[in-house]
Design an enzyme around this catalytic site. Structure first.
Site, PDB file in Angstrom:
ATOM      1  N   ASP A  70       0.842  -1.198   0.000  1.00  0.00           N
ATOM      2  CA  ASP A  70       0.000   0.000   0.000  1.00  0.00           C
ATOM      3  C   ASP A  70       0.879   1.250   0.000  1.00  0.00           C
ATOM      4  OD1 ASP A  70      -2.165  -1.694   0.237  1.00  0.00           O
ATOM      5  OD2 ASP A  70      -2.295  -1.459   2.423  1.00  0.00           O
TER       6      ASP A  70
HETATM    7  N1  URA Z   1      -1.168  -5.881   3.992  1.00  0.00           N
HETATM    8  C1  URA Z   1      -1.671  -4.636   3.996  1.00  0.00           C
HETATM    9  O1  URA Z   1      -2.699  -4.389   4.600  1.00  0.00           O
HETATM   10  N2  URA Z   1      -1.004  -3.677   3.331  1.00  0.00           N
HETATM   11  C2  URA Z   1       0.154  -3.895   2.665  1.00  0.00           C
HETATM   12  O2  URA Z   1       0.735  -2.966   2.083  1.00  0.00           O
HETATM   13  C3  URA Z   1       0.672  -5.191   2.671  1.00  0.00           C
HETATM   14  C4  URA Z   1      -0.012  -6.167   3.340  1.00  0.00           C
END
Ligand code: URA
Length: 239
Positions: free
Chosen positions: A101
């Site tokens: 993310d």
């Molecule tokens: N899980 C999440 O919630 N975000 C990420 O970036 C990676 C794994």
């Protein structure tokens, strides 16, 4: 690896074309005409096609310490992407292995080897990914057991069993810990922590399979993966 695969990896043609070339006597290994595509080669031999020596085109493999605030996309008109951290000559060639993310930091792999990405990321492989997180809220008492059992986070199927450990209660309403998961579902860690009573405020991926983020890489820095790391990650080696 098999000679026909070596030839295909060198860009001579598809594997079946390479088999045909071998049958036609166009390929030599250490000066002798090769007869069989199944012949094993290690990559140290002198291999030629139509009299021209072949060298295996080297792929690019990088470990990148993704900072928060950039997105895992190859191009974006308004937002900074992870590829903006690489020089244009490199970034043109690179593919991103998996997604983090925008607000997640940590270990990301980039390569021009699509087969390697497929091998690493295909759901059947279950390569473990470990995250360090900080969260607000109160962690449910049976959290580690629920993670180990394979949680239901509202998707069609429950999650594969994971591991929740190094849990620290860091305030009346805050905790941190490590979470190892085998899948890469949408916002998976954040959704798991939510289901366990918390709200993730910081997330960092610290390892993929048996390879950990190099502590000498600052956010925004990258380095090539070593041959040993590539092998640990399961890439087929020709050496
Ligand atoms: N899980 C999440 O919630 N975000 C990420 O970036 C990676 C794994």
């Amino acid at each position: 690896m098999r000679l026909e695969k070596y030839l295909a990896d060198c860009g001579v043609g598809s594997r079946s074309q390479c088999k045909t070339y071998i049958r036609q006597g166009l390929v030599k290994v250490n000066g002798s005409v090769a007869e069989n595509g199944a012949q094993k080669v290690s990559g140290t031999e002198e291999i030629s096609f139509q009299g021209k020596a072949l060298t295996l085109a080297k792929n690019l493999y990088f470990m990148f310490h993704k900072p928060a605030g950039c997105i895992c996309a190859t191009r974006d008109n308004s937002q900074k992407t992870v590829l903006d951290f690489f020089p244009p000559a490199l970034s043109k060639k690179l593919l991103i292995a998996g997604r983090l993310d925008k607000d997640t930091e940590g270990m990301l792999l980039l390569t021009d080897d699509g087969a390697f990405i497929h091998q690493l990321m295909s759901p059947g492989k279950h390569v473990e990914k470990t995250y360090f997180f900080k969260a607000s809220g109160r962690l449910s008492k049976d959290a580690a057991d629920r993670v180990a059992a394979g949680m239901d986070i509202g998707d069609e199927k429950p999650l594969k069993p994971g591991r929740l450990y190094h849990i620290q209660i860091t305030g009346t309403d805050a905790f941190s810990g490590c979470l190892t998961i085998k899948e890469g579902r949408y916002h998976q860690v954040k959704r798991m922590i939510k289901a366990l009573g918390g709200e993730v405020s910081y997330l960092k991926r610290i390892s993929i399979g048996p390879v950990s983020l190099d502590a000498s890489l600052s956010p925004g820095e990258y380095r090539p993966l070593t041959e040993e790391e590539l092998q640990l990650l399961g890439r087929e080696s020709v050496k």
